[in-house]
Design a protein around this motif. Structure first.
Motif, PDB file in Angstrom:
ATOM      1  N   MET A 157       0.842  -1.199   0.000  1.00 63.10           N
ATOM      2  CA  MET A 157       0.000   0.000   0.000  1.00 63.10           C
ATOM      3  C   MET A 157       0.877   1.250   0.000  1.00 63.10           C
ATOM      4  O   MET A 157       1.799   1.381   0.804  1.00 63.10           O
ATOM      5  CB  MET A 157      -0.894  -0.002   1.250  1.00 63.10           C
ATOM      6  N   ALA A 158       0.631   2.157  -0.951  1.00 64.54           N
ATOM      7  CA  ALA A 158       1.443   3.362  -1.088  1.00 64.54           C
ATOM      8  C   ALA A 158       1.233   4.286   0.111  1.00 64.54           C
ATOM      9  O   ALA A 158       0.127   4.397   0.641  1.00 64.54           O
ATOM     10  CB  ALA A 158       1.076   4.103  -2.380  1.00 64.54           C
ATOM     11  N   ALA A 159       2.339   4.932   0.526  1.00 67.51           N
ATOM     12  CA  ALA A 159       2.256   5.887   1.641  1.00 67.51           C
ATOM     13  C   ALA A 159       1.449   7.107   1.231  1.00 67.51           C
ATOM     14  O   ALA A 159       1.484   7.542   0.078  1.00 67.51           O
ATOM     15  CB  ALA A 159       3.662   6.311   2.062  1.00 67.51           C
ATOM     16  N   GLU A 160       0.683   7.644   2.178  1.00 70.28           N
ATOM     17  CA  GLU A 160      -0.078   8.870   1.924  1.00 70.28           C
ATOM     18  C   GLU A 160       0.895  10.018   1.680  1.00 70.28           C
ATOM     19  O   GLU A 160       1.943  10.112   2.327  1.00 70.28           O
ATOM     20  CB  GLU A 160      -0.945   9.190   3.139  1.00 70.28           C
ATOM     21  N   THR A 161       0.569  10.885   0.733  1.00 72.55           N
ATOM     22  CA  THR A 161       1.443  12.017   0.411  1.00 72.55           C
ATOM     23  C   THR A 161       0.711  13.345   0.623  1.00 72.55           C
ATOM     24  O   THR A 161      -0.525  13.394   0.649  1.00 72.55           O
ATOM     25  CB  THR A 161       1.926  11.953  -1.050  1.00 72.55           C
ATOM     26  N   VAL A 162       1.499  14.398   0.777  1.00 71.69           N
ATOM     27  CA  VAL A 162       0.949  15.765   0.814  1.00 71.69           C
ATOM     28  C   VAL A 162       1.700  16.591  -0.217  1.00 71.69           C
ATOM     29  O   VAL A 162       2.886  16.364  -0.473  1.00 71.69           O
ATOM     30  CB  VAL A 162       1.072  16.405   2.214  1.00 71.69           C
ATOM     31  N   ASP A 163       0.991  17.563  -0.811  1.00 76.46           N
ATOM     32  CA  ASP A 163       1.672  18.441  -1.762  1.00 76.46           C
ATOM     33  C   ASP A 163       2.108  19.726  -1.057  1.00 76.46           C
ATOM     34  O   ASP A 163       1.876  19.918   0.141  1.00 76.46           O
ATOM     35  CB  ASP A 163       0.786  18.735  -2.984  1.00 76.46           C
ATOM     36  N   GLY A 164       2.757  20.623  -1.807  1.00 72.91           N
ATOM     37  CA  GLY A 164       3.284  21.844  -1.228  1.00 72.91           C
ATOM     38  C   GLY A 164       2.216  22.745  -0.639  1.00 72.91           C
ATOM     39  O   GLY A 164       2.429  23.378   0.403  1.00 72.91           O
ATOM     40  N   SER A 165       1.052  22.793  -1.282  1.00 69.93           N
ATOM     41  CA  SER A 165      -0.043  23.609  -0.757  1.00 69.93           C
ATOM     42  C   SER A 165      -0.501  23.110   0.605  1.00 69.93           C
ATOM     43  O   SER A 165      -0.680  23.892   1.554  1.00 69.93           O
ATOM     44  CB  SER A 165      -1.224  23.599  -1.729  1.00 69.93           C
ATOM     45  N   ALA A 166      -0.672  21.785   0.713  1.00 74.58           N
ATOM     46  CA  ALA A 166      -1.103  21.206   1.983  1.00 74.58           C
ATOM     47  C   ALA A 166      -0.037  21.383   3.052  1.00 74.58           C
ATOM     48  O   ALA A 166      -0.345  21.695   4.215  1.00 74.58           O
ATOM     49  CB  ALA A 166      -1.430  19.726   1.794  1.00 74.58           C
ATOM     50  N   LEU A 167       1.232  21.216   2.672  1.00 78.47           N
ATOM     51  CA  LEU A 167       2.314  21.345   3.642  1.00 78.47           C
ATOM     52  C   LEU A 167       2.403  22.787   4.168  1.00 78.47           C
ATOM     53  O   LEU A 167       2.630  23.013   5.366  1.00 78.47           O
ATOM     54  CB  LEU A 167       3.640  20.917   3.013  1.00 78.47           C
ATOM     55  N   ALA A 168       2.212  23.751   3.287  1.00 80.10           N
ATOM     56  CA  ALA A 168       2.222  25.155   3.716  1.00 80.10           C
ATOM     57  C   ALA A 168       1.102  25.407   4.721  1.00 80.10           C
ATOM     58  O   ALA A 168       1.305  26.059   5.756  1.00 80.10           O
ATOM     59  CB  ALA A 168       2.094  26.084   2.514  1.00 80.10           C
ATOM     60  N   GLY A 169      -0.088  24.893   4.428  1.00 81.01           N
ATOM     61  CA  GLY A 169      -1.217  25.064   5.343  1.00 81.01           C
ATOM     62  C   GLY A 169      -0.962  24.415   6.686  1.00 81.01           C
ATOM     63  O   GLY A 169      -1.226  25.001   7.744  1.00 81.01           O
TER      64      GLY A 169
END
Length: 570
Positions: free
Chosen positions: A1-13
């Protein structure tokens, strides 16, 4: 199962939320729309504006009211340029702000990409710190770094650039959490150490001794003292020593305007004859006549309290104390307690100040008592003052901008609680009104917000009445409508010549413009008032409702002066 990821927008928030941010103001679009939504999902309320300039002024005022950096979000290129108004305004006023802008893809920089601009170069002249995230992993560290820089030393604006490609990069959720935790730990570890206590003790001793030996001492209270939450310490100083005090416009309320030692109504006497002035959280700039004759005595000794060492070095006061206003005044109080003194109300200096203030207040009240119709500035301001005072505590926050409206209002409207007056500030910035209103409403939700606006100042940000309605904010905007800048056509006959002599004057607006109808168009409440009874009724109803409202108050176009009280500059 692939690890959940976050993008730059989510990380900034997520990083902003982890750093303690609670509100963000801005305008969304390419490439930051997702960032606003992700920040909101992380717990940072996003207030969407119609114009970045107003959003920037909101972020600046939020920084003053809360002591935490106001957040401004803009799109790239022209959005960033529009945001410079709020960034520069915050820095000029020493209020903490973080402007976050998207920018073009790094790979396409220099090739004429969509809304391409060197935004670091554009923001640097107005920012304490301007940094760019070149990879997604940079975001948490730079968020914490910029927020810390905004509040350190003299507060001000900072800038964070996040390119479009960085906003779209991803990394595993676990790595994002680790980056945020590391950034938070690094930020806590890098907090500046307190200054060396020995020279501070020496300066405190000198300041207390100078005040003790002064014949005509004065305490000058700036908006920096309000920002520092120094009200209890300064009130204690005034009450225990009996020294008269003079607030700057946004320092009003740190000690109540109603206090018997207020020198506001005796300003010229107070600054012209004091021999020692303790200046707390105010710069000796144009607002205080640079601390120089002829407004000030050539022999006055200044005790200057400022968070910025460069300010002390620039002004070269008799005693300079670098430090937080609240802490410094607490230390002065402690020093005075060991060898107390107090000017009696019968002291010649105190008597002179209180007598002059009382005489000037009586003269002003005699003018205010008259019901003048068509309205001058004094009659509606008296009615507004009385309505605001009737609200009690917590007192409404008053937002004021305009030439005559702000200048006359400063003398009439009463502030008895700190941080309840917002105006054009150090820069004399017009257009701040509606942005300030929105910031005040979300920063202090228990308070009513009342804006007293000249029609010219109001026009800069009038479209934000839709924002007021959209978020149902408890804001009542009173527009002093006198048909233009200063009051319509003030030209002399020799100025009305040439091929365009039939054009409206540069200072003229459409006569009796229906500003209240604009509010009604968005579903808010509008009032048109031309008499004392109409104004009283509109204020009573709108204050009680605590809903968005515009009161269009018709003023005699010839009631004001050109440039307000700044004629010599125009």
């Amino acid at each position: 199962m692939a690890a959940e990821t976050v993008d730059g927008s989510a990380l900034a928030g997520l990083a902003l939320a982890a750093a303690g941010a609670r509100h963000m103001f801005g305008v969304v679009g390419i490439p930051v729309t997702s960032l606003a939504s992700r920040a909101a999902a992380a717990g940072v309320r996003f207030l969407a504006f119609r114009n970045e300039q107003s959003a920037g002024y909101a972020a600046a005022a939020y920084g003053f009211l809360t002591g935490s950096p106001g957040l401004l979000l803009t799109v790239s290129g022209p959005g960033c340029v529009h945001g410079l108004a709020g960034l520069s305004h915050a820095t000029a006023n020493a209020w903490p702000l973080l402007m976050v802008s998207g920018s073009c893809d790094q790979a396409d920089a220099g090739r004429g990409d969509f809304q391409e601009l060197d935004q670091i170069a554009a923001t640097k002249p107005f920012a304490k710190l301007a940094v760019k995230a070149t990879t997604i992993a940079d975001i948490p560290r730079l968020v914490f770094q910029a927020l810390a820089a905004a509040v350190s030393g003299r507060p001000g604006g900072c800038y964070l650039d996040i390119p479009s490609d960085v906003l779209h990069q991803t990394l595993p959720q676990s790595e994002a959490a680790d980056l945020i935790a590391a950034a938070k730990a690094d930020s806590a570890a890098s907090n500046p150490s307190p200054p060396n206590q020995k020279p501070l003790d020496e300066a405190i001793g000198k300041a207390a001794d100078l005040l003790r030996r002064a014949e005509r001492p004065l305490v000058v209270i700036g908006k920096g003292a309000a920002y520092a939450r120094a009200e209890e310490a300064i009130r204690k100083l005034v009450d225990t020593t009996g020294i008269p005090f003079l607030p700057t416009p946004m320092g009003k309320g740190v000690v109540p305007d109603s206090h018997p030692l207020s020198a506001t109504a005796a300003r010229s006497l107070a600054i012209g004859q004091c021999d020692v002035a303790l200046v707390v959280g105010a710069r000796l700039n144009w607002l205080l006549h640079f601390g120089e004759p002829p407004k000030w005595s050539k022999d006055v000794k200044f005790i200057l309290v400022d968070v910025c060492e460069e300010e002390i070095e620039l002004r070269k006061p008799h005693v300079g104390i670098v430090g937080d206003a609240k802490r410094v005044i607490e230390l002065i109080n402690r020093e005075i307690k060991d060898d107390p003194f107090c000017l009696a109300r019968s002291n010649p200096w105190v008597e002179a100040i209180t007598k002059k203030a009382k005489d000037n207040v009586l003269k002003m009240e005699a003018q205010l008592a008259k019901d003048v119709v068509p309205f001058n500035f004094l009659t509606p301001l008296r009615i507004i003052r009385d309505a605001i005072l009737a609200e009690g505590s917590p007192a409404p926050i008053v937002v004021s901008e305009g030439a005559n409206t702000m200048d006359v209002g400063r003398a009439v409207l009463v502030q008895n609680e700190p941080r309840t007056r917002l105006d054009a500030g150090t820069w004399g910035t017009m257009g701040v009104g509606l942005g300030y209103c929105i910031a005040a409403a979300v920063a202090e939700p228990e308070r009513l917000v009342v804006a007293v606006e000249g029609d010219s100042g109001y026009g800069f940000s009038a479209m934000e009445v839709e924002t007021l309605v959209r978020y149902q904010l408890p804001v009542v905007v009173i527009v002093f409508n006198n048909n233009g800048v200063y009051g319509g056509d003030r030209r002399s006959p020799d100025e009305i010549t040439g091929p365009f002599k039939d054009d409206p004057a540069p200072t003229s607006f459409v006569p009796a413009a229906g500003y209240h109808k604009m509010m009604e168009a968005f579903g808010g409440k509008g009032y048109l008032v031309e008499t004392p009874d109409e104004l009283k009724s509109a204020l009573s109803e709108s204050f009680r409702a605590r809903k968005p409202a515009v009161i269009n108050c018709i003023i005699d176009p010839y009631a004001g002066a050109e440039s307000g009280r700044m004629q010599h500059k125009n």
